[in-house]
Design a protein around this motif. Structure first.
Motif, PDB file in Angstrom:
ATOM      1  N   UNK A  41       0.855  -1.092  -0.044  1.00 42.53           N
ATOM      2  CA  UNK A  41       0.172  -0.144  -0.132  1.00 42.53           C
ATOM      3  C   UNK A  41       0.738   1.239   0.087  1.00 42.53           C
ATOM      4  N   UNK A  42       2.069   1.153   0.881  1.00 42.12           N
ATOM      5  CA  UNK A  42       2.885   2.242   0.724  1.00 42.12           C
ATOM      6  C   UNK A  42       3.590   2.466  -0.382  1.00 42.12           C
ATOM      7  N   UNK A  43       3.756   1.511  -1.475  1.00 39.28           N
ATOM      8  CA  UNK A  43       4.528   1.618  -2.487  1.00 39.28           C
ATOM      9  C   UNK A  43       3.530   2.284  -3.386  1.00 39.28           C
ATOM     10  N   UNK A  44       1.982   1.933  -3.478  1.00 38.46           N
ATOM     11  CA  UNK A  44       1.107   2.302  -4.394  1.00 38.46           C
ATOM     12  C   UNK A  44       0.772   3.900  -4.077  1.00 38.46           C
ATOM     13  N   UNK A  45       0.716   4.062  -2.791  1.00 37.96           N
ATOM     14  CA  UNK A  45       0.424   5.580  -2.348  1.00 37.96           C
ATOM     15  C   UNK A  45       1.782   6.470  -2.702  1.00 37.96           C
ATOM     16  N   UNK A  46       2.923   6.085  -2.470  1.00 35.42           N
ATOM     17  CA  UNK A  46       4.170   6.885  -2.943  1.00 35.42           C
ATOM     18  C   UNK A  46       4.122   7.032  -4.621  1.00 35.42           C
ATOM     19  N   UNK A  47       3.728   5.998  -5.090  1.00 31.75           N
ATOM     20  CA  UNK A  47       3.779   6.376  -6.701  1.00 31.75           C
ATOM     21  C   UNK A  47       2.523   7.142  -7.122  1.00 31.75           C
ATOM     22  N   UNK A  48       1.467   7.106  -6.494  1.00 32.64           N
ATOM     23  CA  UNK A  48       0.314   8.055  -6.903  1.00 32.64           C
ATOM     24  C   UNK A  48       0.617   9.422  -6.526  1.00 32.64           C
ATOM     25  N   UNK A  49       1.275   9.656  -5.384  1.00 33.07           N
ATOM     26  CA  UNK A  49       1.107  11.147  -4.874  1.00 33.07           C
ATOM     27  C   UNK A  49       2.495  11.816  -5.282  1.00 33.07           C
ATOM     28  N   UNK A  50       3.668  10.917  -5.291  1.00 26.84           N
ATOM     29  CA  UNK A  50       4.842  11.876  -5.573  1.00 26.84           C
ATOM     30  C   UNK A  50       5.743  11.427  -6.729  1.00 26.84           C
ATOM     31  N   UNK A  51       5.306  10.010  -7.361  1.00 26.20           N
ATOM     32  CA  UNK A  51       6.208   9.495  -8.376  1.00 26.20           C
ATOM     33  C   UNK A  51       5.603   9.993  -9.716  1.00 26.20           C
ATOM     34  N   UNK A  52       4.250   9.609 -10.004  1.00 30.50           N
ATOM     35  CA  UNK A  52       3.475   9.736 -11.454  1.00 30.50           C
ATOM     36  C   UNK A  52       3.186  11.247 -11.533  1.00 30.50           C
ATOM     37  N   UNK A  53       2.608  11.994 -10.686  1.00 26.71           N
ATOM     38  CA  UNK A  53       2.247  13.363 -10.859  1.00 26.71           C
ATOM     39  C   UNK A  53       3.397  14.227 -11.503  1.00 26.71           C
ATOM     40  N   UNK A  54       4.372  14.190 -10.876  1.00 22.02           N
ATOM     41  CA  UNK A  54       5.494  15.086 -11.482  1.00 22.02           C
ATOM     42  C   UNK A  54       5.579  14.736 -13.019  1.00 22.02           C
ATOM     43  N   UNK A  55       5.862  13.578 -13.118  1.00 21.70           N
ATOM     44  CA  UNK A  55       6.210  13.009 -14.596  1.00 21.70           C
ATOM     45  C   UNK A  55       4.919  13.613 -15.538  1.00 21.70           C
ATOM     46  N   UNK A  56       3.643  13.249 -14.994  1.00 21.73           N
ATOM     47  CA  UNK A  56       2.400  13.725 -15.904  1.00 21.73           C
ATOM     48  C   UNK A  56       2.575  15.292 -15.962  1.00 21.73           C
ATOM     49  N   UNK A  57       2.929  15.919 -15.130  1.00 20.95           N
ATOM     50  CA  UNK A  57       2.970  17.564 -15.248  1.00 20.95           C
ATOM     51  C   UNK A  57       3.814  17.945 -16.181  1.00 20.95           C
ATOM     52  N   UNK A  58       5.094  17.301 -15.858  1.00 20.35           N
ATOM     53  CA  UNK A  58       6.190  18.018 -16.795  1.00 20.35           C
ATOM     54  C   UNK A  58       5.673  17.343 -18.301  1.00 20.35           C
ATOM     55  N   UNK A  59       5.321  16.479 -18.673  1.00 20.12           N
ATOM     56  CA  UNK A  59       4.931  16.449 -20.039  1.00 20.12           C
ATOM     57  C   UNK A  59       3.613  17.136 -20.461  1.00 20.12           C
ATOM     58  N   UNK A  60       2.866  17.468 -19.397  1.00 21.10           N
ATOM     59  CA  UNK A  60       1.836  18.395 -19.842  1.00 21.10           C
ATOM     60  C   UNK A  60       2.415  19.991 -19.912  1.00 21.10           C
ATOM     61  N   UNK A  61       3.217  20.260 -19.374  1.00 22.34           N
ATOM     62  CA  UNK A  61       3.695  21.589 -19.224  1.00 22.34           C
ATOM     63  C   UNK A  61       5.048  22.155 -19.880  1.00 22.34           C
ATOM     64  N   UNK A  62       5.804  21.064 -20.234  1.00 21.21           N
ATOM     65  CA  UNK A  62       7.236  21.510 -20.884  1.00 21.21           C
ATOM     66  C   UNK A  62       7.264  20.787 -22.192  1.00 21.21           C
ATOM     67  N   UNK A  63       8.019  21.541 -23.093  1.00 23.07           N
ATOM     68  CA  UNK A  63       8.336  20.865 -24.397  1.00 23.07           C
ATOM     69  C   UNK A  63       9.392  19.864 -24.329  1.00 23.07           C
ATOM     70  N   UNK A  64      10.290  20.135 -22.932  1.00 19.42           N
ATOM     71  CA  UNK A  64      11.365  19.197 -22.720  1.00 19.42           C
ATOM     72  C   UNK A  64      11.145  18.666 -21.380  1.00 19.42           C
TER      73      UNK A  64
END
Length: 296
Positions: A41-64
């Protein structure tokens, strides 16, 4: 090119949606939850809160995206080695600051808040010790991945990757000339410490977050804060592993740099300050030399 506040809403929305999926993982495991189930559960929560959102936002907001997150380049082995050494030297100083932070007492009218803080701290401590209580090498590897590597990568992507960028953008909108980098570093460091809900370790964790922020600014690479964050977490995992196998008193492990070894904490603090100053000076001179060379 959207407003920084819109980006914050997008980022929080992404965390909310992913966290809903992570929360559903609790129903997959049998009740009452075992330590192994809690780790998943800790693995899933860490990925959902801290790992995946930055990657999603970076691809949404930046050309690089990777350049925006500053994970597109690595530093030399020398710089990486110095960063690791600096983190190791700082460990007794962190324990000393944590010990001093624990002496904090609130006014009488805030007694309910203080009791809640102590209860939260104790619950977090109990859960952490349950996770760290392993004596097999397979358990050690799992803990290094779950409690050292994953938090180091995920939390640095969030707090030094996304949040520092957002705070710098906010500083630019406010026209905070010459100070937006410091604003970004300290605001993200405060949130980094607060999100752990361990108030009696707030000060050392905040200062550590600020150090990670400055290391990012001085080196231009997020991998250096990730490496230092991993070193700090991994040392805790390794010390607890050795202590459990050897039958040591866990309170003595946590007290390195305090009480009978107070001198070690003081020396560590002095050496850490000197080391930070020397690192900043050397990186500043190196960057200046690189600019001169590129100009020629």
């Amino acid at each position: 090119q959207s407003h920084w506040a819109i980006k914050v809403i997008q980022w929080l929305g992404c965390i909310f949606l992913l966290s809903m999926f992570a929360a559903g993982s609790m129903f997959v495991f049998e009740q009452p939850l075992s330590v192994t189930s809690l780790k998943w559960i800790q693995l899933f929560q860490s990925a959902a809160m801290f790992l995946l959102p930055p990657l999603c936002m970076a691809y949404l907001w930046a050309k690089a995206p990777m350049q925006w997150l500053k994970v597109d380049k690595f530093q030399s082995f020398k710089v990486s080695g110095i960063a690791i050494l600096l983190m190791l030297v700082a460990l007794p100083a962190i324990n000393l600051l944590g010990y001093l932070n624990q002496q904090m007492t609130l006014p009488t009218f805030l007694e309910p808040l203080e009791q809640w803080m102590k209860t939260s701290e104790e619950n977090a401590k109990v859960l952490t010790e349950q996770f760290l209580n392993v004596t097999t090498f397979s358990g050690l590897i799992i803990n290094l991945l779950l409690m050292a590597l994953l938090p180091a990568v995920a939390e640095e992507l969030t707090f030094r990757g996304v949040l520092m960028n957002l705070f710098e953008l906010k500083g630019e909108r406010l026209k905070v000339k010459g100070k937006r980098t410091h604003l970004a570093i300290w605001c993200s460091a405060i949130l980094f410490s607060a999100i752990h809900l361990q108030f009696y370790g707030f000060v050392p964790r905040m200062l550590m977050g600020a150090l990670f922020g400055y290391m990012l600014v001085w080196t231009g690479s997020l991998w250096i804060p990730i490496l230092m964050h991993f070193t700090n977490n991994a040392m805790a995992v390794l010390l607890y592993f050795v202590a459990y196998r050897a039958g040591w008193n866990m309170e003595q492990v946590d007290a390195i740099g305090t009480n009978d070894t107070l001198w070690l904490g003081v020396v560590s603090m002095v050496l850490t300050i000197v080391g930070i100053y020397a690192f900043r000076r050397s990186t500043t001179m190196s960057n200046a030399s690189s600019r001169i060379s590129s100009g020629n």
